[in-house]
Design a protein around this motif. Structure first.
Motif, PDB file in Angstrom:
ATOM      1  N   ASP A 232       0.825  -1.210   0.000  1.00  0.00           N
ATOM      2  CA  ASP A 232       0.000   0.000   0.000  1.00  0.00           C
ATOM      3  C   ASP A 232       0.858   1.258   0.000  1.00  0.00           C
ATOM      4  O   ASP A 232       0.548   2.225  -0.695  1.00  0.00           O
ATOM      5  CB  ASP A 232      -0.966   0.009   1.182  1.00  0.00           C
ATOM      6  CG  ASP A 232      -2.115  -0.976   1.018  1.00  0.00           C
ATOM      7  OD1 ASP A 232      -2.229  -1.600  -0.063  1.00  0.00           O
ATOM      8  OD2 ASP A 232      -2.902  -1.132   1.974  1.00  0.00           O
TER       9      ASP A 232
ATOM     10  N   LYS B  74      -5.706  -0.942  13.345  1.00  0.00           N
ATOM     11  CA  LYS B  74      -6.603   0.154  13.722  1.00  0.00           C
ATOM     12  C   LYS B  74      -6.455   0.487  15.212  1.00  0.00           C
ATOM     13  O   LYS B  74      -6.341   1.657  15.578  1.00  0.00           O
ATOM     14  CB  LYS B  74      -8.057  -0.209  13.404  1.00  0.00           C
ATOM     15  CG  LYS B  74      -9.032   0.943  13.605  1.00  0.00           C
ATOM     16  CD  LYS B  74     -10.417   0.612  13.108  1.00  0.00           C
ATOM     17  CE  LYS B  74     -10.530   0.443  11.644  1.00  0.00           C
ATOM     18  NZ  LYS B  74     -10.105   1.486  10.756  1.00  0.00           N
TER      19      LYS B  74
ATOM     20  N   LYS C 114      -1.267   4.204  -1.161  1.00  0.00           N
ATOM     21  CA  LYS C 114      -2.576   4.005  -0.540  1.00  0.00           C
ATOM     22  C   LYS C 114      -2.476   4.392   0.933  1.00  0.00           C
ATOM     23  O   LYS C 114      -1.429   4.234   1.553  1.00  0.00           O
ATOM     24  CB  LYS C 114      -3.038   2.557  -0.682  1.00  0.00           C
ATOM     25  CG  LYS C 114      -3.325   2.164  -2.117  1.00  0.00           C
ATOM     26  CD  LYS C 114      -3.825   0.737  -2.190  1.00  0.00           C
ATOM     27  CE  LYS C 114      -4.076   0.323  -3.641  1.00  0.00           C
ATOM     28  NZ  LYS C 114      -4.423  -1.103  -3.718  1.00  0.00           N
ATOM     29  N   ASP C 115      -3.575   4.845   1.484  1.00  0.00           N
ATOM     30  CA  ASP C 115      -3.580   5.359   2.856  1.00  0.00           C
ATOM     31  C   ASP C 115      -4.223   4.374   3.836  1.00  0.00           C
ATOM     32  O   ASP C 115      -5.048   4.757   4.653  1.00  0.00           O
ATOM     33  CB  ASP C 115      -4.322   6.706   2.886  1.00  0.00           C
ATOM     34  CG  ASP C 115      -4.062   7.471   4.178  1.00  0.00           C
ATOM     35  OD1 ASP C 115      -2.932   7.391   4.695  1.00  0.00           O
ATOM     36  OD2 ASP C 115      -5.001   8.121   4.674  1.00  0.00           O
ATOM     37  N   SER C 116      -3.860   3.113   3.765  1.00  0.00           N
ATOM     38  CA  SER C 116      -4.424   2.095   4.657  1.00  0.00           C
ATOM     39  C   SER C 116      -3.781   2.177   6.039  1.00  0.00           C
ATOM     40  O   SER C 116      -2.718   2.794   6.216  1.00  0.00           O
ATOM     41  CB  SER C 116      -4.188   0.703   4.072  1.00  0.00           C
ATOM     42  OG  SER C 116      -2.795   0.400   4.070  1.00  0.00           O
ATOM     43  N   ASP C 117      -4.424   1.552   7.014  1.00  0.00           N
ATOM     44  CA  ASP C 117      -3.837   1.488   8.361  1.00  0.00           C
ATOM     45  C   ASP C 117      -2.483   0.796   8.318  1.00  0.00           C
ATOM     46  O   ASP C 117      -1.534   1.209   8.987  1.00  0.00           O
ATOM     47  CB  ASP C 117      -4.770   0.753   9.323  1.00  0.00           C
ATOM     48  CG  ASP C 117      -6.024   1.549   9.654  1.00  0.00           C
ATOM     49  OD1 ASP C 117      -6.032   2.785   9.458  1.00  0.00           O
ATOM     50  OD2 ASP C 117      -7.004   0.929  10.123  1.00  0.00           O
ATOM     51  N   GLU C 118      -2.387  -0.253   7.509  1.00  0.00           N
ATOM     52  CA  GLU C 118      -1.132  -0.982   7.390  1.00  0.00           C
ATOM     53  C   GLU C 118      -0.029  -0.089   6.814  1.00  0.00           C
ATOM     54  O   GLU C 118       1.110  -0.125   7.285  1.00  0.00           O
ATOM     55  CB  GLU C 118      -1.329  -2.232   6.508  1.00  0.00           C
ATOM     56  CG  GLU C 118      -2.210  -3.285   7.125  1.00  0.00           C
ATOM     57  CD  GLU C 118      -3.715  -3.077   6.909  1.00  0.00           C
ATOM     58  OE1 GLU C 118      -4.484  -3.976   7.296  1.00  0.00           O
ATOM     59  OE2 GLU C 118      -4.123  -2.034   6.368  1.00  0.00           O
TER      60      GLU C 118
END
Length: 143
Positions: free
Chosen positions: A17, A136, A22-26
């Motif tokens: 990501d 999260k 990408k702006d995912s939590d991971e």
């Protein structure tokens, strides 16, 4: 700086990501790793697991970049596989076999937390040594 063990899936998803913006939590967790806010806990076995999974998922260039990120950029805490083996028998039967190395590595390195999305592992890993959190939960508590 937080001492954390990051589960393979979190590390791979986050790195992918991040690479794809990408702006995912991971991805946010991997960004914290590159910013020096997280110091990862790792064993040689886990490093090889990360590398093999990254190579299988993407290619050898991605796997090499991930290894560089872990070893050179984040300055990990290396835990001896031999020390892990000595402690694993104490928790065998309580912690699933496939997750045992993660768990004992956290104990040996005196981790602040283990980050995983594996609900079964998180449930069985609740302990008095370190926190077990989803990405999260981790970001909510430590960002």
């Amino acid at each position: 700086m937080l001492k954390c063990l990051i589960d393979t899936n979190i590390l791979l998803i986050g790195a992918l990501d991040l690479d794809e913006n990408k702006d995912s939590d991971e991805a946010k967790i991997i960004k914290m790793l590159t910013e020096g806010k997280i110091r990862p806990i790792i064993t040689l076995q886990l490093l090889n697991e990360y590398h093999a999974a990254a190579k299988r998922l993407m290619d050898k260039d991605f796997a090499s970049w991930l290894r560089y990120l872990i070893v050179d950029v984040s300055k990990p805490i290396f835990v001896s596989d031999e020390l892990c083996q000595e402690l694993e028998s104490k928790f065998a039967g309580i912690i699933p076999q496939e997750d045992l190395r993660y768990f004992v590595s956290c104990i040996i390195a005196e981790a602040d937390c283990l980050i995983s999305n594996n609900r079964e592992f998180l449930k069985k890993s609740k302990n008095n040594y370190f926190e077990c959190l989803t990405p999260k939960e981790f970001l909510k508590e430590f960002k």
